[in-house]
Design an enzyme around this catalytic site. Structure first.
Site, PDB file in Angstrom:
ATOM      1  N   SER A  23       0.840  -1.187   0.000  1.00  0.00           N
ATOM      2  CA  SER A  23       0.000   0.000   0.000  1.00  0.00           C
ATOM      3  C   SER A  23       0.884   1.250   0.000  1.00  0.00           C
ATOM      4  O   SER A  23       1.815   1.345  -0.791  1.00  0.00           O
ATOM      5  CB  SER A  23      -0.961  -0.031   1.196  1.00  0.00           C
ATOM      6  OG  SER A  23      -1.959   0.958   1.085  1.00  0.00           O
TER       7      SER A  23
ATOM      8  N   HIS B 296      -4.124  -5.316  -2.117  1.00  0.00           N
ATOM      9  CA  HIS B 296      -5.169  -5.139  -1.115  1.00  0.00           C
ATOM     10  C   HIS B 296      -6.211  -6.252  -1.090  1.00  0.00           C
ATOM     11  O   HIS B 296      -7.138  -6.198  -0.287  1.00  0.00           O
ATOM     12  CB  HIS B 296      -5.867  -3.787  -1.316  1.00  0.00           C
ATOM     13  CG  HIS B 296      -5.041  -2.610  -0.903  1.00  0.00           C
ATOM     14  ND1 HIS B 296      -4.005  -2.128  -1.658  1.00  0.00           N
ATOM     15  CD2 HIS B 296      -5.093  -1.815   0.199  1.00  0.00           C
ATOM     16  CE1 HIS B 296      -3.457  -1.089  -1.053  1.00  0.00           C
ATOM     17  NE2 HIS B 296      -4.105  -0.880   0.079  1.00  0.00           N
TER      18      HIS B 296
ATOM     19  N   GLU C 253      -0.377  -2.891  -8.181  1.00  0.00           N
ATOM     20  CA  GLU C 253      -1.685  -3.195  -7.590  1.00  0.00           C
ATOM     21  C   GLU C 253      -2.425  -1.872  -7.396  1.00  0.00           C
ATOM     22  O   GLU C 253      -1.824  -0.833  -7.177  1.00  0.00           O
ATOM     23  CB  GLU C 253      -1.534  -3.985  -6.292  1.00  0.00           C
ATOM     24  CG  GLU C 253      -0.828  -3.272  -5.159  1.00  0.00           C
ATOM     25  CD  GLU C 253      -1.778  -2.791  -4.086  1.00  0.00           C
ATOM     26  OE1 GLU C 253      -3.008  -2.950  -4.254  1.00  0.00           O
ATOM     27  OE2 GLU C 253      -1.301  -2.255  -3.091  1.00  0.00           O
TER      28      GLU C 253
END
Length: 338
Positions: free
Chosen positions: A110, A308, A241
């Site tokens: 993240s 995630h 991502e």
């Protein structure tokens, strides 16, 4: 060349918050994770930033950077793992003393992936994109996530093989944790734009596209220089991502990367599963992937175990990887090549 930290069997782990800290009512999550680490014989130190959170950050950029710099330069720390990601890690990048980093592993995803990519691009030190600290608090760890220790224990010159998961988590159920935290209910299927089996190899670089794209145009985001200086001129195998971007946002970021030269010398692109791939007027993530594959003339593999939508394979920025996909199953072999 790339240099690789090595995690000993009984490691010294630092938990610090370069982005978001943990609110009072969730402190128990960190304490549970610390207990799991200690059960395995690891020594854990938590920085002050872990326990505070206000206005979308753990503390001011200066305070977060000072604590991180302290752990980065400390010769006794083997691994740094933030409790989780956040929103404003970018504020600390200009305050990090990259020249004083004492080689050690950085692990996370993240917002943390912005730090990981910046460190690898600007120092040649490999970093690890994978789980965060609070997701290691379970009584058990699923087979895919558990490989983080194997990956970080791999010596320079050696290799590690990881496989696609059997099942992934469709949605978070924070109030109903399993023994391994996640609810792995959906069958995992890695996919290719070509619809055929694919094999691709190259030096891994990547992270959460929402945040790493902000390195474009900055002195910390010089991919060409890093490739020439640290990656021996090898082709780059990008992995991304998507946390929160719509399909049109995703497309804009990818086009900007292409225009900035990030895809020069690119051998392929891997995309993690995402719950954010909401179509815009029928424009889907699959459309984005197909356009990119055609424009760049490279294989694009998607819905891999990254990001995630857990679980996550541990991907090493700077490692030389060979990725193969066949009939929905994937295999990644990472060579810790200098």
């Amino acid at each position: 060349m790339i240099t690789y930290p090595t995690m000993p069997s009984k490691a010294s782990i630092a938990i610090t918050a370069p982005s978001s800290g943990v609110e009072n009512e969730l402190h128990h999550l960190v304490k549970e994770a610390v207990a799991r680490f200690e059960e395995k014989g690891h020594r854990v130190t938590c920085g002050d930033t872990v326990w505070t959170q206000e206005k979308a950050k753990a503390a001011s950029a200066a305070v977060r950077a000072e604590e991180l710099n302290r752990f980065l330069s400390d010769s006794t720390t083997d691994v740094i793992i933030p409790p989780w990601g956040g929103e404003l890690l970018i504020e600390i990048l200009e305050h990090i003393d990259y020249e004083k980093i004492n080689r050690k592993w950085l692990l996370g995803y993240s917002d943390t992936s912005l730090l990981l990519l910046a460190v690898t691009l600007n120092t040649g030190i490999a970093t690890a994109h994978g789980t965060n600290a609070v997701d290691l608090r379970g009584k058990e760890t699923d087979e895919t996530t558990a490989k983080w220790e194997n990956a970080l224990s791999t010596n320079a010159g050696d290799s590690i093989k990881q496989y696609s998961s059997f099942y992934y988590q469709k949605e978070w159920q924070f109030d109903n944790p399993t023994p391994w935290i996640f609810h792995l209910t959906e069958e995992t299927k890695w996919k290719t734009v070509s619809g055929q089996a694919e094999q691709v190899k190259g030096r891994l670089l990547g992270g959460c596209i929402d945040v790493i794209s902000h390195l474009i145009g900055t002195k910390l985001g010089d991919v060409k220089r890093s490739r020439e200086t640290y990656l021996r001129g090898d082709s780059i195998l990008w992995y991304f991502e998507n946390c929160e971007l719509s399909t049109t946002d995703l497309r804009r970021n990818l086009v900007q990367m292409k225009m900035a030269g990030w895809f020069d010398g690119c051998s392929g692109i891997l995309f993690g599963r995402s719950a954010a791939n909401t179509p815009v007027e029928g424009y889907t993530a699959e459309d984005v992937y197909e356009e990119l594959a055609e424009e760049l003339g490279i294989p694009v593999i998607y819905d891999i175990d990254c990001g995630h939508v857990p679980p996550q394979i541990t991907l090493i920025n700077g490692a030389y990887a060979e990725v193969s996909v066949k009939e929905g199953k994937g295999e990644i072999v990472q060579h810790f090549k200098k």
